[in-house]
Design an enzyme around this catalytic site. Structure first.
Site, PDB file in Angstrom:
ATOM      1  N   HIS A  65      -4.084  -3.235  -7.227  1.00  0.00           N
ATOM      2  CA  HIS A  65      -4.086  -1.865  -6.690  1.00  0.00           C
ATOM      3  C   HIS A  65      -4.430  -1.897  -5.201  1.00  0.00           C
ATOM      4  O   HIS A  65      -3.750  -1.272  -4.369  1.00  0.00           O
ATOM      5  CB  HIS A  65      -5.103  -1.023  -7.463  1.00  0.00           C
ATOM      6  CG  HIS A  65      -5.282   0.378  -6.947  1.00  0.00           C
ATOM      7  ND1 HIS A  65      -4.700   1.472  -7.542  1.00  0.00           N
ATOM      8  CD2 HIS A  65      -5.970   0.861  -5.882  1.00  0.00           C
ATOM      9  CE1 HIS A  65      -5.019   2.567  -6.870  1.00  0.00           C
ATOM     10  NE2 HIS A  65      -5.797   2.216  -5.857  1.00  0.00           N
ATOM     11  N   GLU A  66      -5.488  -2.645  -4.854  1.00  0.00           N
ATOM     12  CA  GLU A  66      -5.915  -2.697  -3.453  1.00  0.00           C
ATOM     13  C   GLU A  66      -4.938  -3.511  -2.593  1.00  0.00           C
ATOM     14  O   GLU A  66      -4.724  -3.197  -1.417  1.00  0.00           O
ATOM     15  CB  GLU A  66      -7.330  -3.275  -3.352  1.00  0.00           C
ATOM     16  CG  GLU A  66      -8.396  -2.485  -4.099  1.00  0.00           C
ATOM     17  CD  GLU A  66      -8.461  -1.016  -3.697  1.00  0.00           C
ATOM     18  OE1 GLU A  66      -8.077  -0.691  -2.553  1.00  0.00           O
ATOM     19  OE2 GLU A  66      -8.868  -0.191  -4.530  1.00  0.00           O
ATOM     20  N   ASP A 102      -2.772   6.167  -2.572  1.00  0.00           N
ATOM     21  CA  ASP A 102      -3.154   6.557  -3.934  1.00  0.00           C
ATOM     22  C   ASP A 102      -2.336   7.744  -4.416  1.00  0.00           C
ATOM     23  O   ASP A 102      -1.952   8.625  -3.645  1.00  0.00           O
ATOM     24  CB  ASP A 102      -4.641   6.904  -3.985  1.00  0.00           C
ATOM     25  CG  ASP A 102      -5.520   5.666  -3.884  1.00  0.00           C
ATOM     26  OD1 ASP A 102      -5.128   4.627  -4.449  1.00  0.00           O
ATOM     27  OD2 ASP A 102      -6.580   5.736  -3.238  1.00  0.00           O
TER      28      ASP A 102
END
Length: 867
Positions: free
Chosen positions: A155-156, A166
């Site tokens: 995700h990061e 996001d």
């Protein structure tokens, strides 16, 4: 030789788009060169290294499948801090450093949770700065809250590497869709909701999206154009014009040539290298060729080098010096900077006369020799290379520089410095600077070259850098605030060009220091300095200078200091341009980050000074308002577009951050661009809550911070293709409006937004076009044919101002539950308009008399719980 030079040039140019020198490159589907660095303040813990490895191994496989077999992690370096014990398996780093790492492991500043996040403030598709994991996140079980660490890492990584955002919005977790249903802010609705967030079912079948909730076992993909919800009020839609994350990823540089791997085998496991930071080693390589005799350059170089040795370089560092012209001379082998005597030995050998040609490679080779002769390895060492001359043979040592493992910081002095100079800093991850005629540019450059170890409390901080042309027999004065986070090792330095001025310095308690207290160097390099005894008094210091000479002369004042204590992190400012090279008419963005630890500093004045080769200066006020070039409001990142090109060549950037009149605030809110904290799950009809997330109450979300001043160099950048000053032919449009908001009040709609400029975020637009529709797609896909709102009474304000506009809803019929979509364009000239703004939603909503009856025919299952 030609092939290797091409390869080096490719690496150097590959680093140009962003000012952060990440060493990651993608080769045959595998990422090489990722650096994960542990902060020196983190206690030694073997488990930390093991958990980092396990996280990356899991992430590599998850990433491989999420990108449809396109990429995985192949080689990863873990940088161990100098504060940990040495071990035989630890290797010597090359250009790897904490400051340039892709991932940092550091404690949060003030204990407000362990949310993993990515420092990301560029535009859509632009790389972020770093991923931040706390030791607590890596050492404790967070599985129910964030999902597995490997999934969180992916995700990061998408934030960091591909510049996506996001798909959730904690400030607006729900919205009313065009189907009149209440949706969670993402691509589709999760089944169960609580009062201010939602609690998902543990068992799901949905496969996307990683940028919303990677913690769900079923989520293995990024959302695509087919599954992406363009309406949701999240940062991905705002920043990327409602494009899906997969669309942005597929258009990234990584994926232009990354075809899916054939077969069905998983990727090989990543290999890890453990690198141990070393004692700082710096060698000055200074030009003393004939051209250095002009415009006082030799004097200015010596003044700046003296400041670097006495005030900037950290105690305990090993420092040497080389001078060069057609050939090079090692003036000092490495000396440990421990006291006054250590740097005096180097200062005594600063060049006093200029002459000869320019051979940069000779200087670099002598620098390497000075380091090796002192039983040090060139790997991980730093060279500060200053030159003002042209050199057609600089490319002959590119291969040696690459193999050395050294970091080369380059300072180009004057407009004739070798054009290839920056390739050296680009290929090694060093800083690049340009200094023009006055001494301040050189002093600012040297002041920026601090340790890259992550030990912020040891680094020098610049408070003042002012150059003033003072007429004969005239006084000038100024003030410098010293706040309570700084004050150790504080120096006031004055330089002059003809005669030493009279100096009076007064501390906040009234103690005065006079000219006789300021010590001059024995080499007569026209500078005098005062080191404040002990710790400098907190408050406002006042200085006064008298030019005693009959003629005008240039006087400069420079103030540097360090943190007041090892436990109190100082307020710091850093700055850079969005790119290190640009071709007209592409606009650039100036970025400045002001923070204390990891907490943003808000409400201050941040000014950028950009100077061209001919001395022309552009002064820009930077904004943290979430509009124009600024991605997020109140995140401590101050930004502005730069379009005032003034010819080609090198430009320098300097930023001054000032907190005045007790207006500054420290934000205690959580960072943006982070993995979503899941409050709990619904499993087999039962709510299972996670521990409450550490929250900051609204009335404690900001802390007061005292007045301060910080000054920093943002390095240099290069412009090509620009017309001569004053003959610009390109017309930039007004900036896109990204914060349009709308609400219905009786039979009117009220709008608000931040005004763009006539040129991006500068000046005033000529007019606005506002269009409205009951259909979201009308505005998104066919804006020009949507219903036009009468804006004849709307006169645009200056860029950065808040605009308000109200209009009556005619000829639309308004009923309870009626939704309207509104968008806006700003106009510069008839054929020069901004992009269409974000699409705002307004809804006519009359609450029911009976609270048990849904108002809009929407069935909502509410789960009330105490968190």
């Amino acid at each position: 030789m030609v092939l290797s030079l091409k390869a080096i040039l490719f690496v150097a140019l590959h680093l140009l788009p962003g000012m952060k020198s990440s060493m990651v490159n993608l080769n045959n589907n595998g990422y090489d060169g990722m650096v994960i660095a542990i902060n020196p303040s983190v206690p030694e813990d073997e488990k930390l290294i093991q958990n980092i490895k396990e996280m990356v191994i899991e992430a590599s496989t998850y990433l491989f499948h999420a990108t449809k077999r396109r990429v995985y992690f192949r080689n990863v370096s873990i940088l161990i801090p100098l504060t940990w014990k040495s071990k035989s398996e630890y290797l010597m780093p090359k250009q790897e450093s904490y400051d340039q790492a892709d991932v940092i492991v550091a404690n949060p500043y003030l204990k407000y949770g362990d949310d993993p996040y990515t420092l990301q403030y560029g535009q859509c598709g632009e790389k972020g700065q770093y991923i931040h994991f706390t030791p607590n996140f890596l050492l404790t079980n967070n599985l129910p809250i964030y999902g597995s660490r490997g999934r969180v890492f992916v995700h990061e990584w998408a934030h960091l590497r591909w510049g996506v955002f996001d798909e959730y919005n904690v400030d607006q977790p729900f919205y009313i869709s065009r189907k009149n249903t209440i949706e969670a802010t993402r691509y589709h609705c999760i089944e169960q909701m609580s009062k201010c967030t939602f609690i998902p079912e543990k068992s799901q079948t949905t496969r996307d999206s990683i940028m919303f909730m990677q913690s769900l076992d079923s989520v293995t993909e990024f959302c695509t154009a087919e599954t992406h919800n363009t309406e949701a009020p999240n940062l991905q839609n705002k920043m990327c014009n409602s494009r899906s994350t997969w669309d942005i990823i597929m258009n990234s540089e990584d994926f232009q040539n990354a075809s899916p791997m054939t077969g069905t085998d998983p990727p090989p496991h990543p290999t890890f290298s453990l690198l141990k930071s070393k004692q700082r080693v710096v060698c000055l390589v200074l030009d003393k060729s004939g051209s250095m005799s002009s415009e006082d350059r030799l004097f200015q170089m010596n003044q700046a080098a003296e400041l670097f040795l006495i005030q900037i370089i950290e105690k305990g560092s090993l420092t040497g010096m080389v001078t060069f012209e057609s050939s090079a001379t090692i003036q000092n082998y490495l000396t440990e900077i421990t006291d006054h005597n250590a740097y005096e030995k180097i200062l005594a050998n600063l060049p006093q006369a200029a002459g000869g040609g320019t051979s940069i490679c000779s200087g670099l080779r002598a620098g390497f020799q000075a380091i090796i002769h002192s039983n040090q390895n060139t790997s991980g060492s730093e060279i500060v290379l200053l030159t003002d001359g042209e050199d057609d043979n600089i490319s002959l040592c590119f291969e040696e520089v690459k193999k050395s493992g050294s970091v080369i910081h380059t300072i180009a002095l004057g407009p004739s410095a070798a054009k290839e100079l920056e390739i050296l800093s680009n290929m090694t991850g060093g800083h690049r600077f340009y200094a023009n005629k006055d001494i301040n540019g050189l002093i600012d450059a040297f002041s920026r070259i601090s340790s890259r170890s992550g030990s912020i409390t040891q680094q020098a901080i610049q408070l003042e850098s002012k150059a003033l042309n003072v007429t004969g027999k005239k006084w000038i004065n100024g003030t410098v605030p010293v706040d309570s986070t700084i004050g150790n090792d504080t120096f006031f330095v004055v330089t002059w060009t003809i005669q030493k001025p009279e100096i009076i310095l007064q501390d906040p308690k009234g103690t005065k220091y006079k000219t006789s207290d300021f010590k001059e160097n024995k080499l007569n390099i026209r500078s005098a300095r005062l080191q404040i005894p002990g710790t400098a008094e907190t408050g406002t210091w006042t200085y006064t200078l008298l030019n005693k000479h009959a003629n005008s002369q240039m006087l400069t004042v420079t103030v540097t200091t360090r943190a007041r204590s090892p436990t109190t992190l100082p307020v710091i400012a850093t700055a850079h341009m969005s790119q290190s090279t640009t071709h007209y008419p592409s606009p650039m963005i100036v970025y400045a980050q002001v923070s204390q630890g990891f907490l943003p500093v808000l409400g201050i004045n941040v000014t950028a000074i950009i100077e061209t080769e001919d001395g022309h200066q552009v002064i820009l006020e930077l904004w943290d308002n979430g509009a124009g070039a600024d991605t997020v409001k109140n995140d401590g990142i101050y930004s502005r577009y730069f379009t005032d090109y003034h010819g080609n060549g090198r430009y320098s950037l300097k930023v001054h951050a000032q907190a005045k009149n007790n207006m500054a605030r420290l934000s205690l809110r959580q960072q943006q661009n982070k993995a979503l904290y899941i409050p709990g799950y619904v499993e087999n009809g039962k709510i299972i809550l996670n521990p409450p997330r550490p929250e900051v109450k609204d009335d404690k979300a900001e802390a007061e911070i005292e007045d301060f001043s910080r000054l920093t160099s943002g390095g240099s950048f290069t412009v090509s293709g620009a017309p001569p000053a004053g003959s610009h032919t390109h017309v930039f449009p007004p900036g896109k409006i990204t914060d349009l908001e709308a609400k219905v009040k009786e039979d009117h709609i009220q709008l608000s937004w931040t005004a763009p400029g006539k040129v991006l975020d500068k000046g005033k637009a000529n007019s606005y076009i506002i269009r409205i529709s009951k259909c979201f797609l009308d505005l998104r896909e066919d804006f020009d044919n949507a219903a036009l709102v009468n804006t004849s009474s709307l006169i645009p304000k200056e860029a950065g101002s808040i605009e308000h506009f109200e209009f009556k809803l005619e000829p639309f019929k308004i009923e309870n539950g009626t939704k309207f979509y509104i968008a806006i364009q700003a106009i510069h000239e008839a054929n020069v308009t901004s992009e269409v703004s974000n699409i705002a939603q307004a809804i006519k909503f009359i609450p029911p008399q009976d609270s048990s009856v849904p108002a809009l025919g929407i069935t909502i299952t509410c789960i009330r719980n105490k968190i």
